[in-house]
Design a protein around this motif. Structure first.
Motif, PDB file in Angstrom:
ATOM      1  N   LYS A 163       0.838  -1.189   0.000  1.00 46.43           N
ATOM      2  CA  LYS A 163       0.000   0.000   0.000  1.00 46.43           C
ATOM      3  C   LYS A 163       0.879   1.248   0.000  1.00 46.43           C
ATOM      4  O   LYS A 163       1.783   1.363   0.838  1.00 46.43           O
ATOM      5  N   VAL A 195      -3.484   4.054  -1.776  1.00 42.34           N
ATOM      6  CA  VAL A 195      -4.584   4.127  -0.812  1.00 42.34           C
ATOM      7  C   VAL A 195      -5.020   5.564  -0.536  1.00 42.34           C
ATOM      8  O   VAL A 195      -6.151   5.803  -0.092  1.00 42.34           O
ATOM      9  N   HIS A 219      -4.017   6.240   7.425  1.00 43.32           N
ATOM     10  CA  HIS A 219      -3.580   4.972   6.827  1.00 43.32           C
ATOM     11  C   HIS A 219      -2.287   4.506   7.516  1.00 43.32           C
ATOM     12  O   HIS A 219      -1.201   4.543   6.920  1.00 43.32           O
ATOM     13  N   VAL A 222       0.232   2.089   5.692  1.00 47.79           N
ATOM     14  CA  VAL A 222       0.847   2.395   4.404  1.00 47.79           C
ATOM     15  C   VAL A 222       2.319   1.995   4.422  1.00 47.79           C
ATOM     16  O   VAL A 222       3.009   2.150   5.443  1.00 47.79           O
TER      17      VAL A 222
END
Length: 336
Positions: A163, A195, A219, A222
């Motif tokens: 990601k 993302v 996130h 990530v």
């Protein structure tokens, strides 16, 4: 080799045998030609002089004029397109023999550049092309390629799966090419997922540091952040440290001592696509002299870019890598 396209539209490779060829050509100039060039009157409208990029561009213009001859009047717009347009008009009124421009917002200043050309002043651009304006020479990096290369670095580091987030720089058409290059690379890595993303705006209220803080908050899983320029990558590294994410991978584009120091210190910033800003500026001045001497000049020059990682900085942090010939002395090879 420096890749060029002549004003006649013909590709010309190996016109200069490596980056050292500019300096070599200068040494071959007859003394009487240098004496004639000493009285040349030049002007430079710089979109910015901050950061390593702006400083190296400024140094390149100053050094080239000092070595090749002439007088230089220089302005700094501080990333303000309206200010730069006004400064270009003011410089045109002084009737320089050539005008050098580093556009911060190439689209916005295009009308002012066209007015300069209409006034009969040859224009030379560094770092970015000006859409719609037929300038004499533009010396710049392969922005699409830099976006490709830095994204490829991330995808390989993640073994093709993970990601990622991206911090983009759409302010300038040339700079936006980096994002397009990044997207092209991702087509070959379907298991690398974007993302979230953030587009920087010069007039905005959110800094790259704040943007990356928000990315890591929303996130936390990530794996990497692709940044369209080193300023965002450096600020992103500070955000990663604050979040305890030393495992994060960040890449940037520009080069210079600030980014190099972070890379050498083994921080999350792992790669900088280091551009030859000094050489861009130097080439502009060199070809202004060539034009004024009645010789052909290239329409487009693709200047060297170096993919700088920690192993290339073991002997120190160079500040002159983009001076023609210096990268070769350090054993660096151009990536693009």
């Amino acid at each position: 080799m420096t890749e060029e396209m002549t004003q006649g539209g013909l590709n010309r490779r190996m016109f200069m045998a490596g980056t050292a060829a500019v300096a070599a050509s200068v040494a071959l100039w007859p003394k009487e030609m240098r004496a004639q060039a000493a009285g040349r009157k030049f002007a430079a409208s710089l979109g910015w002089t901050t950061y390593d990029s702006g400083r190296h561009l400024q140094d390149g213009f100053n050094a080239a004029v000092a070595e090749l001859g002439g007088e230089l009047t220089m302005t700094d717009a501080g990333f303000d397109a309206r200010v730069q347009s006004d400064q270009i008009d003011s410089l045109v009124a002084t009737k320089p023999e050539a005008l050098f421009i580093t556009p911060a917002d190439a689209v916005a200043i295009a009308p002012a550049v066209e007015r300069a050309i209409a006034a009969g002043i040859p224009v030379f651009c560094a770092d970015s092309a000006v859409p719609g304006a037929i300038v004499t020479t533009t010396a710049m990096s392969n922005n699409f390629g830099m976006g490709q290369y830095s994204c490829e670095y991330i995808c390989k580091a993640l073994n093709g799966k993970g990601k990622i987030a991206r911090v983009m720089l759409p302010q300038n058409e040339s700079w936006d090419q980096r994002t397009l290059g990044m997207e092209w690379t991702l087509r070959r890595y379907p298991e690398v997922e974007i993302v979230t993303e953030w587009a920087f705006a010069l007039a905005g209220n959110v800094s790259p540091r704040q943007a990356v803080d928000n990315i890591l908050t929303s996130h936390p899983d990530v794996d990497a952040i692709w940044c369209a320029w080193d300023g965002a990558a450096v600020e992103g590294t500070l955000a990663a440290r604050a979040a305890g994410r030393n495992d994060l991978i960040l890449t940037g584009i520009d080069g210079g001592s600030q980014a190099f120091n972070y890379i050498a210190a083994d921080t999350p910033l792992k790669l900088s696509m280091a551009q030859s800003f000094y050489e861009m500026a130097y080439l502009d001045v060199f070809y202004a002299h060539e034009l004024l001497a009645g010789r052909n000049t290239p329409r487009l020059i693709s200047t060297p870019t170096y993919a700088v990682t920690k192993d290339m900085l073991q002997d120190g942090i160079p500040d002159n890598f983009d001076v023609p010939g210096e990268a070769e002395k350090m054993g660096w090879s151009r990536a693009l």
